[in-house]
Design a protein around this motif. Sequence first.
Motif, PDB file in Angstrom:
ATOM      1  N   UNK A 178       0.835  -1.193   0.000  1.00  0.00           N
ATOM      2  CA  UNK A 178       0.000   0.000   0.000  1.00  0.00           C
ATOM      3  C   UNK A 178       0.867   1.238   0.000  1.00  0.00           C
ATOM      4  N   UNK A 179       0.347   2.313  -0.580  1.00  0.00           N
ATOM      5  CA  UNK A 179       1.067   3.590  -0.630  1.00  0.00           C
ATOM      6  C   UNK A 179       0.113   4.679  -0.165  1.00  0.00           C
ATOM      7  N   UNK A 180       0.548   5.468   0.818  1.00  0.00           N
ATOM      8  CA  UNK A 180      -0.254   6.572   1.323  1.00  0.00           C
ATOM      9  C   UNK A 180       0.323   7.908   0.919  1.00  0.00           C
ATOM     10  N   UNK A 181      -0.253   9.006   1.399  1.00  0.00           N
ATOM     11  CA  UNK A 181       0.254  10.346   1.081  1.00  0.00           C
ATOM     12  C   UNK A 181       1.720  10.509   1.456  1.00  0.00           C
ATOM     13  N   UNK A 182       2.409  11.361   0.712  1.00  0.00           N
ATOM     14  CA  UNK A 182       3.842  11.546   0.872  1.00  0.00           C
ATOM     15  C   UNK A 182       4.576  10.963  -0.315  1.00  0.00           C
ATOM     16  N   UNK A 183       5.893  10.906  -0.231  1.00  0.00           N
ATOM     17  CA  UNK A 183       6.718  10.416  -1.339  1.00  0.00           C
ATOM     18  C   UNK A 183       7.229   9.012  -1.017  1.00  0.00           C
ATOM     19  N   UNK A 184       6.916   8.076  -1.893  1.00  0.00           N
ATOM     20  CA  UNK A 184       7.393   6.695  -1.782  1.00  0.00           C
ATOM     21  C   UNK A 184       8.175   6.357  -3.035  1.00  0.00           C
ATOM     22  N   UNK A 237      17.735  18.026 -12.340  1.00  0.00           N
ATOM     23  CA  UNK A 237      17.477  16.987 -11.339  1.00  0.00           C
ATOM     24  C   UNK A 237      17.133  17.613  -9.988  1.00  0.00           C
ATOM     25  N   UNK A 238      17.896  18.622  -9.593  1.00  0.00           N
ATOM     26  CA  UNK A 238      17.629  19.284  -8.322  1.00  0.00           C
ATOM     27  C   UNK A 238      16.247  19.928  -8.309  1.00  0.00           C
ATOM     28  N   UNK A 239      15.858  20.521  -9.432  1.00  0.00           N
ATOM     29  CA  UNK A 239      14.538  21.143  -9.518  1.00  0.00           C
ATOM     30  C   UNK A 239      13.413  20.138  -9.416  1.00  0.00           C
ATOM     31  N   UNK A 240      13.556  18.996 -10.100  1.00  0.00           N
ATOM     32  CA  UNK A 240      12.523  17.964 -10.044  1.00  0.00           C
ATOM     33  C   UNK A 240      12.436  17.339  -8.651  1.00  0.00           C
ATOM     34  N   UNK A 257       9.408  16.597  -3.582  1.00  0.00           N
ATOM     35  CA  UNK A 257       9.286  16.759  -2.137  1.00  0.00           C
ATOM     36  C   UNK A 257       8.164  17.731  -1.777  1.00  0.00           C
ATOM     37  N   UNK A 258       8.025  18.779  -2.557  1.00  0.00           N
ATOM     38  CA  UNK A 258       6.962  19.763  -2.316  1.00  0.00           C
ATOM     39  C   UNK A 258       5.583  19.139  -2.484  1.00  0.00           C
ATOM     40  N   UNK A 259       5.421  18.302  -3.516  1.00  0.00           N
ATOM     41  CA  UNK A 259       4.131  17.639  -3.739  1.00  0.00           C
ATOM     42  C   UNK A 259       3.798  16.693  -2.592  1.00  0.00           C
ATOM     43  N   UNK A 260       4.794  15.945  -2.129  1.00  0.00           N
ATOM     44  CA  UNK A 260       4.573  15.052  -1.003  1.00  0.00           C
ATOM     45  C   UNK A 260       4.211  15.800   0.258  1.00  0.00           C
ATOM     46  N   UNK A 312      14.729  12.221  -1.805  1.00  0.00           N
ATOM     47  CA  UNK A 312      13.325  12.641  -1.818  1.00  0.00           C
ATOM     48  C   UNK A 312      12.357  11.678  -1.139  1.00  0.00           C
ATOM     49  N   UNK A 313      12.725  10.433  -0.900  1.00  0.00           N
ATOM     50  CA  UNK A 313      11.754   9.442  -0.425  1.00  0.00           C
ATOM     51  C   UNK A 313      11.871   9.196   1.067  1.00  0.00           C
ATOM     52  N   UNK A 314      10.735   9.160   1.746  1.00  0.00           N
ATOM     53  CA  UNK A 314      10.709   8.781   3.152  1.00  0.00           C
ATOM     54  C   UNK A 314      10.407   7.300   3.311  1.00  0.00           C
ATOM     55  N   UNK A 315       9.860   6.689   2.289  1.00  0.00           N
ATOM     56  CA  UNK A 315       9.450   5.291   2.331  1.00  0.00           C
ATOM     57  C   UNK A 315       9.842   4.643   1.014  1.00  0.00           C
ATOM     58  N   UNK A 316      10.219   3.362   1.041  1.00  0.00           N
ATOM     59  CA  UNK A 316      10.552   2.690  -0.213  1.00  0.00           C
ATOM     60  C   UNK A 316       9.896   1.322  -0.296  1.00  0.00           C
ATOM     61  N   UNK A 317       9.670   0.919  -1.535  1.00  0.00           N
ATOM     62  CA  UNK A 317       9.183  -0.423  -1.861  1.00  0.00           C
ATOM     63  C   UNK A 317      10.199  -1.013  -2.828  1.00  0.00           C
TER      64      UNK A 317
END
Length: 336
Positions: A57-63, A198-201, A206-209, A228-233
Motif C-alpha cells: 500500500x502507498x499513502x500520502x507523501x513520497x514513496x 534533477x535538483x529542480x525535479x 518533495x513539495x508535492x509530497x 526525496x523518499x521517506x518510504x521505499x518499496x
Amino acid sequence: MSSRTAPPTLEQPLAGPAPEVATTLPGLIAGRQPSIVVDHASKWYGDVVAVSDVTFGVGPGVTALLGPNGAGKSTLLKMMAGLLAASSGNVRILDEPARGKPGAYRRLGLVPEQEYVYPFLTGREFVRLNALLQKLPDPDAAAERVIATVDMTEAAKRKLGGYSKGMRQRIKVAAALVHDPDVLLMDEPLNGTDPVQRAGLIALIKELGAAGKTVLVSSHVLVEVERFAENIIVIVNGKLAAAGDYRAIRDKIDAHDHAVRIRADQPRRLAAALIAEPSTRSVRLDADERLVAETSDVRAFYRAVPACARREGVRLFEVQAADESLTSVFAYLVER
C-alpha cells in the motif's frame, strides 16, 4: 489454493486492534490510509511472469519504487495507471479499480518512462492538450501554471522534437500535473536530466509530497532515492523484496559491499588516492576509462571521493552506484 507467504517488511506492526486490512499493508506508513492498494497482483505474458503476487500500500507523501532494471517496476506502474490489467489479484486507486474507471483517472497523473510525446507540438500545446483531455474549465491557465512550475516557460514555445531528454522529462511532469491530481506516478523521471534539472525535479517531488499528494517514484538508483523518499518499496524479479522506512532499509543495505562507478579527468591519479582510503576494498579501470570501486562503507566512500579529488587536483564528472551493486543488494534483500 496455495498458501501465500507474507513479504518481508521492516515496519513495526500497528499498535492496538487492527481495524482494516488496508492499514497493515507492506509499505504503508503507520497511521496513513492507502491511496494505492496493490493486492496479490500478478502479471504474466505467456510463460513470462513480469509481476508475481505483489501486495503493498502507498499513502500520502513520497514513496520510491526501487529495483534494478527489468525488475517489474514499469509493469506495476502501468497496472496502477490502468494501462494494463492484472492477470490475477487487483489494484485500486483512491478506493476505485485502477482500470476502467474514468473517475479514478481524473485524480491520477502519470509520468511514463517512454517518450509519449508528439514531436510536432510545442511544449505549451502538449500540456494544453492534456488539460483539454481532462476537460478543465480553463486549459490555458492550467497549462501556464504547471509549465511555470517545472521552469519551462521560456522553452514552451519550442517544438518537442527539439527538446533534450531532460526538457522532455520536465514537460511530461507538467502534463501529468495539469489537472492537479491527488496521486502522481512517475517512472524514472530523473533519467537524462542534468544536475540543475534533477535538483529542480527533486524539490518539486518533495513539495508535492509535503502538500499531501501521494507520489510514487520509480528508480533504480539508490543514491538518488534518499534525496526525496521517506518510504521505499523494493521490487526484485517481479516480487516484493522489502517495504518500509527508507532509513531502516538503507542501514541494512549499507552493511554490504557496494560498487561505485566514477568518471574523472585523471582516473589513474584518483585511483591511487582512493585505494589508500579505509573504506575502499578495490579499484579498477573499465574499458571506458572509468573507475569501478568496491567499498565496504558506502557512506564513508562517498565522502572520501570528493575529498581525494580536491586533494589530487582531479575533476569529477560522475559518481554513481553501479547497477551490478544494486542487483547484488536486491538479491540480498530477497535472500535474507
